[in-house]
Design a protein around this motif. Structure first.
Motif, PDB file in Angstrom:
ATOM      1  N   SER A  26       0.779  -1.217   0.096  1.00  0.00           N
ATOM      2  CA  SER A  26       0.054  -0.009   0.028  1.00  0.00           C
ATOM      3  C   SER A  26       0.840   1.345  -0.150  1.00  0.00           C
ATOM      4  O   SER A  26       0.200   2.302  -0.231  1.00  0.00           O
ATOM      5  CB  SER A  26      -0.879   0.018   1.239  1.00  0.00           C
ATOM      6  OG  SER A  26      -0.156   0.041   2.477  1.00  0.00           O
ATOM      7  N   THR A  33      -5.000   1.802  -3.165  1.00  0.00           N
ATOM      8  CA  THR A  33      -5.758   0.915  -2.489  1.00  0.00           C
ATOM      9  C   THR A  33      -5.604  -0.486  -2.975  1.00  0.00           C
ATOM     10  O   THR A  33      -5.135  -0.795  -3.881  1.00  0.00           O
ATOM     11  CB  THR A  33      -7.191   1.084  -2.195  1.00  0.00           C
ATOM     12  OG1 THR A  33      -8.084   0.936  -3.305  1.00  0.00           O
ATOM     13  CG2 THR A  33      -7.613   2.307  -1.726  1.00  0.00           C
ATOM     14  N   SER A  35      -7.270  -4.005  -4.088  1.00  0.00           N
ATOM     15  CA  SER A  35      -8.445  -4.773  -4.594  1.00  0.00           C
ATOM     16  C   SER A  35      -8.667  -5.920  -4.065  1.00  0.00           C
ATOM     17  O   SER A  35      -7.834  -6.590  -3.739  1.00  0.00           O
ATOM     18  CB  SER A  35      -8.126  -4.693  -6.016  1.00  0.00           C
ATOM     19  OG  SER A  35      -7.370  -5.495  -6.404  1.00  0.00           O
ATOM     20  N   CYS A  49     -14.677  -6.190   2.168  1.00  0.00           N
ATOM     21  CA  CYS A  49     -13.934  -5.298   1.232  1.00  0.00           C
ATOM     22  C   CYS A  49     -13.719  -4.195   1.922  1.00  0.00           C
ATOM     23  O   CYS A  49     -12.728  -3.376   1.706  1.00  0.00           O
ATOM     24  CB  CYS A  49     -15.058  -4.859  -0.116  1.00  0.00           C
ATOM     25  SG  CYS A  49     -15.102  -6.303  -1.397  1.00  0.00           S
ATOM     26  N   THR A  52     -10.541  -4.225   4.199  1.00  0.00           N
ATOM     27  CA  THR A  52      -9.284  -4.308   3.236  1.00  0.00           C
ATOM     28  C   THR A  52      -8.843  -2.867   2.978  1.00  0.00           C
ATOM     29  O   THR A  52      -7.889  -2.439   3.200  1.00  0.00           O
ATOM     30  CB  THR A  52      -9.322  -5.277   2.208  1.00  0.00           C
ATOM     31  OG1 THR A  52      -9.603  -6.504   2.267  1.00  0.00           O
ATOM     32  CG2 THR A  52      -7.906  -5.151   1.456  1.00  0.00           C
ATOM     33  N   ARG A  53      -9.800  -2.195   2.689  1.00  0.00           N
ATOM     34  CA  ARG A  53      -9.491  -0.740   2.053  1.00  0.00           C
ATOM     35  C   ARG A  53      -9.324   0.091   3.462  1.00  0.00           C
ATOM     36  O   ARG A  53      -8.616   1.026   3.459  1.00  0.00           O
ATOM     37  CB  ARG A  53     -10.582  -0.356   1.564  1.00  0.00           C
ATOM     38  CG  ARG A  53     -10.786  -0.663  -0.081  1.00  0.00           C
ATOM     39  CD  ARG A  53     -11.731  -0.194  -1.094  1.00  0.00           C
ATOM     40  NE  ARG A  53     -13.083  -0.688  -0.570  1.00  0.00           N
ATOM     41  CZ  ARG A  53     -14.203  -0.393  -0.556  1.00  0.00           C
ATOM     42  NH1 ARG A  53     -14.413   1.148  -1.008  1.00  0.00           N
ATOM     43  NH2 ARG A  53     -15.480  -0.904  -0.200  1.00  0.00           N
ATOM     44  N   SER A  56      -5.891  -0.619   4.603  1.00  0.00           N
ATOM     45  CA  SER A  56      -4.969   0.229   3.583  1.00  0.00           C
ATOM     46  C   SER A  56      -5.005   1.663   4.084  1.00  0.00           C
ATOM     47  O   SER A  56      -3.818   2.320   4.093  1.00  0.00           O
ATOM     48  CB  SER A  56      -5.312  -0.237   2.220  1.00  0.00           C
ATOM     49  OG  SER A  56      -4.557   0.614   1.398  1.00  0.00           O
ATOM     50  N   LEU A  69     -14.787   3.625   5.850  1.00  0.00           N
ATOM     51  CA  LEU A  69     -14.844   2.278   5.246  1.00  0.00           C
ATOM     52  C   LEU A  69     -15.522   1.217   6.076  1.00  0.00           C
ATOM     53  O   LEU A  69     -16.295   0.343   5.413  1.00  0.00           O
ATOM     54  CB  LEU A  69     -13.533   2.032   4.683  1.00  0.00           C
ATOM     55  CG  LEU A  69     -13.069   2.984   3.261  1.00  0.00           C
ATOM     56  CD1 LEU A  69     -11.650   2.856   3.093  1.00  0.00           C
ATOM     57  CD2 LEU A  69     -14.051   2.869   2.109  1.00  0.00           C
TER      58      LEU A  69
END
Length: 83
Positions: A26, A33, A35, A49, A52-53, A56, A69
């Motif tokens: 990252s 970001t 994926s 999802c 993970t973002r 990051s 997020l």
């Protein structure tokens, strides 16, 4: 009946290495970001999802965006740092 003891110490190193790789990836300028492989393959976002973002974003120092997020991203990074 005997209890079987399982040594989980090697698994800790796998977790530490995984997050170190995530942090290194990252930090590269080409990757904004990380994926999601499930979403990239199927087009359907998985429940993680945002996590993970969010992790990051935490590694990029953007705590507010990470919480937006997925609030668990802060807890996950804190758990990793604490271990």
């Amino acid at each position: 009946m005997q209890d079987i003891a399982i040594d989980t110490r090697p698994l800790r190193w796998v977790g530490v290495a995984s997050f170190a790789a995530l942090a290194a990836l990252s930090a590269l300028p080409a990757h904004d970001t990380i994926s999601c492989p499930l979403r990239a393959t199927t087009g359907v976002p998985c429940p993680f999802c945002g996590l993970t973002r969010g992790v990051s974003a935490m590694f990029h120092g953007d705590v507010v965006h990470a919480l937006a997020l997925n609030p668990l991203s802060l807890l996950l990074v804190a758990a990793i740092v604490a271990s």
